[in-house]
Design an enzyme around this catalytic site. Structure first.
Site, short mmCIF file in Angstrom:
data_model
loop_
_atom_site.label_atom_id
_atom_site.label_comp_id
_atom_site.label_asym_id
_atom_site.label_seq_id
_atom_site.Cartn_x
_atom_site.Cartn_y
_atom_site.Cartn_z
N ASN A 183 0.87 -1.19 0.00
CA ASN A 183 0.00 0.00 0.00
C ASN A 183 0.90 1.23 0.00
O ASN A 183 1.52 1.54 1.02
CB ASN A 183 -0.89 -0.03 1.26
CG ASN A 183 -1.73 1.23 1.41
OD1 ASN A 183 -1.78 2.06 0.50
ND2 ASN A 183 -2.37 1.36 2.57
N LYS A 188 0.05 4.26 -0.16
CA LYS A 188 -0.57 5.44 0.47
C LYS A 188 -0.35 6.67 -0.44
O LYS A 188 -0.40 6.54 -1.65
CB LYS A 188 -0.03 5.63 1.88
CG LYS A 188 -0.15 4.32 2.70
CD LYS A 188 0.12 4.48 4.14
CE LYS A 188 -0.03 3.11 4.83
NZ LYS A 188 0.11 3.17 6.27
N HIS A 237 -9.32 1.06 5.26
CA HIS A 237 -8.03 1.28 5.94
C HIS A 237 -8.25 2.24 7.11
O HIS A 237 -9.05 3.17 7.02
CB HIS A 237 -7.01 1.85 4.95
CG HIS A 237 -5.61 1.80 5.49
ND1 HIS A 237 -5.17 2.71 6.43
CD2 HIS A 237 -4.58 0.95 5.26
CE1 HIS A 237 -3.91 2.41 6.75
NE2 HIS A 237 -3.53 1.34 6.05
N GLU A 289 -6.61 4.65 8.07
CA GLU A 289 -6.39 6.05 7.72
C GLU A 289 -7.61 6.64 7.02
O GLU A 289 -7.90 7.83 7.15
CB GLU A 289 -5.11 6.17 6.85
CG GLU A 289 -3.87 5.96 7.71
CD GLU A 289 -2.68 5.35 6.99
OE1 GLU A 289 -2.64 5.37 5.75
OE2 GLU A 289 -1.77 4.85 7.70
N GLU A 334 -4.79 -4.95 10.74
CA GLU A 334 -3.76 -3.92 10.91
C GLU A 334 -4.01 -3.15 12.21
O GLU A 334 -4.85 -2.24 12.25
CB GLU A 334 -3.80 -2.92 9.75
CG GLU A 334 -3.53 -3.53 8.39
CD GLU A 334 -3.03 -2.48 7.40
OE1 GLU A 334 -1.99 -2.74 6.79
OE2 GLU A 334 -3.64 -1.41 7.26
N GLY A 384 3.23 2.25 10.77
CA GLY A 384 4.22 3.31 10.62
C GLY A 384 4.99 3.65 11.88
O GLY A 384 5.68 4.66 11.94
N SER A 418 3.98 -2.14 10.21
CA SER A 418 5.43 -2.20 10.43
C SER A 418 6.06 -3.53 10.03
O SER A 418 7.01 -3.99 10.67
CB SER A 418 5.78 -1.84 11.88
OG SER A 418 5.45 -0.49 12.15
P1 13P Z 1 3.46 0.37 7.50
O1 13P Z 1 3.93 -0.94 6.89
O2 13P Z 1 4.17 1.56 6.97
O3 13P Z 1 3.42 0.28 8.99
O4 13P Z 1 1.93 0.55 7.02
C1 13P Z 1 1.04 -0.50 7.16
C2 13P Z 1 -0.21 -0.16 6.46
O5 13P Z 1 -0.96 0.70 6.90
C3 13P Z 1 -0.51 -0.87 5.20
O6 13P Z 1 -1.81 -0.63 4.79
#
Ligand code: 13P
Length: 248
Positions: A9, A11, A93, A95, A163, A169, A208
């Protein structure tokens, strides 16, 4: 047996140079070769599909609107994503849930929209840090799963991505025990709701995931791959995760 999936992803990251690098991703040979999926920003979907044409990489969107068309400034429909040549879309997600106040009902409608456009839906769920520290963590995740997931899911149409919000992150990852317990709970719930079909729905871990921790995470029976953010942006980080999945 479930085919594993390494999904990236991107983002709100990515440019033409990063798309070129997709051509360097390799699918390890053999029966255990994972599916590889990259989800770039929607502005790059057409180029990404072209750039991955002769590679093992499939392309997906990061979100879709639940409606087929209409007055929704800035949004894209599932059919628009499908028309780029993409085959999947991430929905729900954290976010999106956080930044855009998406509810479980909204997310469920987006899964249905994805199915309506013949896209694989990658449905994200996961708890906050406060929820992880409390006594009802698994119940909270189960309730989110139940309310976000429409009836009629199959292994061909749905992937679940667990997740934990606090792991995204941050460099922090749940213990293997916590990952196993959560993924086993999700599997049990899928089987209760969908019968044997629930056994074919893949469950990804996200938050992560790095080359240094991927192999351990992939030892869990009900971890069928990963949804990777930061470490999917560079081939040098994402390829070892794909290789660890193939070796698991
Ligand atoms: P990270 O791997 O950067 O922690 O992000 C995970 C994520 O949100 C994937 O959708």
């Amino acid at each position: 047996m479930r085919r594993t999936l390494a999904a990236g992803n991107w983002k709100m990251n990515g440019d033409a140079a990063m798309l070129e690098a997709l051509g360097h991703l390799q699918a390890p040979g053999g029966d255990s070769a994972p599916d590889i999926l990259i989800c770039p920003p929607s502005t790059l979907l057409v180029q990404a599909v072209a750039a991955s044409k002769d590679s093992p990489v499939s392309i997906g969107g990061q979100d879709c609107h639940s409606a087929e068309s209409g007055a929704h400034t800035g949004d894209v429909s599932a059919a628009m994503i499908k028309a780029t040549g993409a085959s999947a879309v991430i929905v729900g997600h954290s976010e999106r849930r956080g930044d855009h106040a998406e509810t479980n009902a909204d997310v469920r409608a987006k899964v249905e929209a994805a199915w309506g456009a013949d896209l694989l839906a990658i449905l994200c769920i996961g708890e906050s840090e406060v929820e992880r520290m409390g006594p009802d963590t698994l119940d909270i995740i189960a309730a989110q799963l139940d309310a976000s997931m429409p009836d009629g899911a199959t292994g061909e149409t749905l992937v679940i991505a667990y997740e934990p919000i606090w792991a995204i992150g941050t460099g922090r990852v749940p213990t293997l025990e916590q990952i196993v317990e959560t993924h086993d709970m999700i599997r049990a719930r899928l089987v209760t709701r969908f019968g044997s079909e629930g056994d074919s729905i893949r469950i990804l871990y996200g938050g992560s995931v790095k080359p240094s921790n991927a192999a351990e995470i992939f030892t869990a029976e009900n971890v069928d791959g990963a949804l990777v953010g930061g470490a999917s942006l560079k081939v040098a980080d994402f390829q070892p995760i794909i290789d660890a999945l193939a070796a698991s």
